[in-house]
Design an enzyme around this catalytic site. Structure first.
Site, PDB file in Angstrom:
ATOM      1  N   TYR A   1       8.336  21.008   4.155  1.00  0.00           N
ATOM      2  CA  TYR A   1       7.707  22.134   3.280  1.00  0.00           C
ATOM      3  C   TYR A   1       8.962  23.606   2.879  1.00  0.00           C
ATOM      4  CZ  TYR A   1       4.408  23.971  -0.387  1.00  0.00           C
ATOM      5  OH  TYR A   1       3.945  24.290  -1.074  1.00  0.00           O
TER       6      TYR A   1
ATOM      7  N   LYS B   1      -2.717  -6.042  -2.871  1.00  0.00           N
ATOM      8  CA  LYS B   1      -1.253  -6.504  -2.659  1.00  0.00           C
ATOM      9  C   LYS B   1      -0.045  -5.360  -1.171  1.00  0.00           C
ATOM     10  CE  LYS B   1      -1.426  -9.528  -5.860  1.00  0.00           C
ATOM     11  NZ  LYS B   1      -0.643 -10.988  -5.945  1.00  0.00           N
TER      12      LYS B   1
HETATM   13  C1  LIG Z   1      -2.289 -14.507  -7.199  1.00  0.00           C
HETATM   14  C2  LIG Z   1      -2.407 -13.636  -8.084  1.00  0.00           C
HETATM   15  O1  LIG Z   1      -1.357 -12.627  -7.748  1.00  0.00           O
HETATM   16  C3  LIG Z   1      -3.312 -14.019  -9.294  1.00  0.00           C
HETATM   17  O2  LIG Z   1      -4.813 -14.407  -8.400  1.00  0.00           O
HETATM   18  O3  LIG Z   1      -3.759 -12.727  -9.726  1.00  0.00           O
HETATM   19 MG   LIG Z   2      -2.121 -11.257 -10.491  1.00  0.00          MG
END
Ligand SMILES: CC(=O)C(=O)O
Ligand SMILES: [Mg+2]
Ligand SMILES: NC(=O)C1=CN([C@@H]2O[C@H](COP(=O)(O)OP(=O)(O)OC[C@H]3O[C@@H](n4cnc5c(N)ncnc54)[C@H](O)[C@@H]3O)[C@@H](O)[C@H]2O)C=CC1
Length: 477
Positions: free
Chosen positions: A113, A168
């Site tokens: 920092y 994700k």
């Molecule tokens: C797998 C995916 O991205 C969906 O089903 O929207």
């Molecule tokens: Mg998707």
């Protein structure tokens, strides 16, 4: 339509009066209602009572509900509470941010920092590319949604979309060591989404657009691809198309058909359906028919959705009209990217011999595999609990690993086709069969082979801005 939504295992906390109920009877009642006891934990015991956590799994949510009801009715049992293991796993979210180095003293503090960090800032100020060397940009992707087309659940908004985006992000990290940041925007205006993402871009090496409904997703992606110098990839379009094509290459080998002779029906002409159709046309499919809620798309009609006009002009060579149940007759391949329960057994029965049925709607496929396994040549779904999971998770970690490692400006068609071929190649000819056309997401070869193929395609097509070490003179592959 069977209900397969929701958690498939629960933990029942039960207080048992040991003189009134035998544990063996309790297990029998659970089993009779379709549950499987997978764990038993003793929480507390007294002279004639005991509190236990019983973990029960079942194929369907309805069975878990029946087990819970039965527990409430059994004499000698008090149901204290029911925990859904999926909900437990989501408590407080699924990911966290962690420093790479500890800050243990003032010296560390002044370096991470102020004041020392200022020298690093100025190095980037003098040469912007240094952001790739000195910030998280090098390894970080934004997973951005507006919550408008979340899985097949539809427009559930940005708060409800977060668990998917967090998921994700987990997959990016675990499968390809890409740091990904889930971002759900509280706007569904095309202009506002574009502007916001442009403003966020300095921190990121790539943008993974997710679950943004069509047709807005096309303009958002196209504009960002032109206006940003980092890869912008709408996963539902291109990730899905890459994996679909990989799966189809192998499925057609299993049923002994060729892509140029196959009649293909795509159901659900949205983000995923259009991108999958484009890759199939590029791969040589001649008879491709798209069908959405109002039937087959034909060029004699004009649609409000401009992508559908394009689609109708480039597909359906015989101008076939009608509903899915009409146009599916004699089809060799069905690709579902629409919604749960759309396909009937009687539809599959009308298809050509050994039909390939890819029912990829999430979380509930167009038809459940067990309804058609005796009449289909090859079946695939988007889910991990059936064989042959055709899901963009097989693509996006590896493709972004490659794009970040070679600092690709974009992810182009060659890179996507290279990724498809890499995924298909993981299944060796001697392994290929109707239950194994596509590798598992846990197969470590997937990311390694995609990365290699995609980096080489990026270098070949001139979009790589950095040579990964193994491609430099003296490097080893
Ligand atoms: C797998 C995916 O991205 C969906 O089903 O929207
Ligand atoms: Mg998707
Ligand atoms: N397995 C995978 O990797 C992926 C699966 N999907 C799934 O595909 C489906 C569509 O996703 P997106 O293209 O992103 O959504 P989208 O909203 O862009 O497109 C969905 C399309 O399906 C159509 N549709 C809905 N119900 C229908 C019905 N009963 N009959 C015919 N058409 C119908 C809609 O009109 C729309 O054109 C979702 O279920 C999603 O979870 C999407 C991306 C990847």
């Amino acid at each position: 339509m069977k209900d397969t939504l929701g958690g498939k295992s629960i933990i029942l906390r039960l207080e048992l009066q040991t003189e009134m109920i035998h544990f063996g009877h309790l297990i029998t009642v659970i089993t009779e209602n379709g549950g499987d006891v997978i764990a038993i934990d003793v929480i507390q015991t007294g002279p004639n009572w005991t509190v236990r956590d019983i973990t029960v799994s079942a194929l369907e949510q309805a069975q878990l509900e029946a087990v819970t009801r039965a527990m409430k009715e059994l004499p000698g049992i008090r149901l204290i509470h029911v925990s859904d293991r999926t909900f437990l796993l989501h408590l407080g979210g699924k990911i966290e941010m962690k420093p790479k180095v500890p800050i243990q003293n003032r010296d560390d503090l002044s370096r991470v920092y102020t004041p020392d960090v200022a020298r690093v800032c100025m190095a980037i100020h003098e040469k912007q590319e240094n952001a790739y060397k000195l910030t998280i940009k090098r390894n970080t992707v934004a997973v951005v949604s507006d919550g408008s087309a979340v899985l097949g659940l539809g427009n559930i908004g940005p708060y409800a979309a977060m668990p998917v985006m967090e998921g994700k992000a987990m997959l990016f990290k675990q499968l390809a060591d890409v740091d990904a940041f889930p971002i759900c925007l509280d706007t569904q205006s095309t202009e506002e989404i574009i502007t916001t993402i442009k403003h966020l871009a300095p921190a990121f090496g790539g943008i993974n657009l997710e679950d943004i409904s069509s047709p807005r997703c096309f303009e958002i992606e196209e504009r960002l691809r032109h206006e940003l110098d980092i890869p912008v990839f709408h996963d539902d379009q291109h990730g899905t198309a890459v994996v679909l094509y990989a799966g189809l290459i192998n499925a057609l080998k299993v049923v002994g058909k060729t892509i140029d002779e196959a009649k293909v029906v795509v159901c659900g002409i949205g983000a995923a359906g259009i991108a999958c159709s484009k890759i199939l046309l590029a791969a040589g499919v001649k008879e491709l028919i798209g069908v959405d809620r109002e039937g087959a798309l034909v060029s004699t009609q004009t649609y409000a959705n401009s992508m559908w006009n394009w689609y109708a002009q480039h597909t359906n060579p015989n101008q076939v009209t009608g509903a899915l149940s009409d146009i599916i007759a004699d089809a060799d391949v069905f690709i579902g990217l629409s919604a749960g329960g759309v396909l009937k057994r009687s539809d599959v029965a009308k298809m050509a011999q050994h039909p390939v049925v890819f029912v990829m709607a999430n979380p509930t496929p167009e038809i459940l595999p067990d309804e058609i396994e005796d009449i289909a040549g090859v079946i695939a779904t988007g889910r991990s609990d059936f064989p042959n999971q055709i899901n963009n998770v097989l693509c996006f970690p590896g493709i972004f690993r490659a794009a970040l490692d070679c600092q690709a400006m974009t992810i182009n068609e060659e890179m996507k086709l290279a990724a498809s071929a890499a995924i298909a190649s993981v299944v060796a000819p001697q392994e290929l069969n109707k239950l194994y056309i596509i590798p598992s997401v846990f197969n470590q070869e997937v990311v390694r082979l995609i990365r290699k193929a995609v980096i080489e395609a990026a270098i070949r097509t001139g979009v790589a801005r950095r040579m990964p070490r193994e491609y430099r003179v003296g490097g080893t592959l």
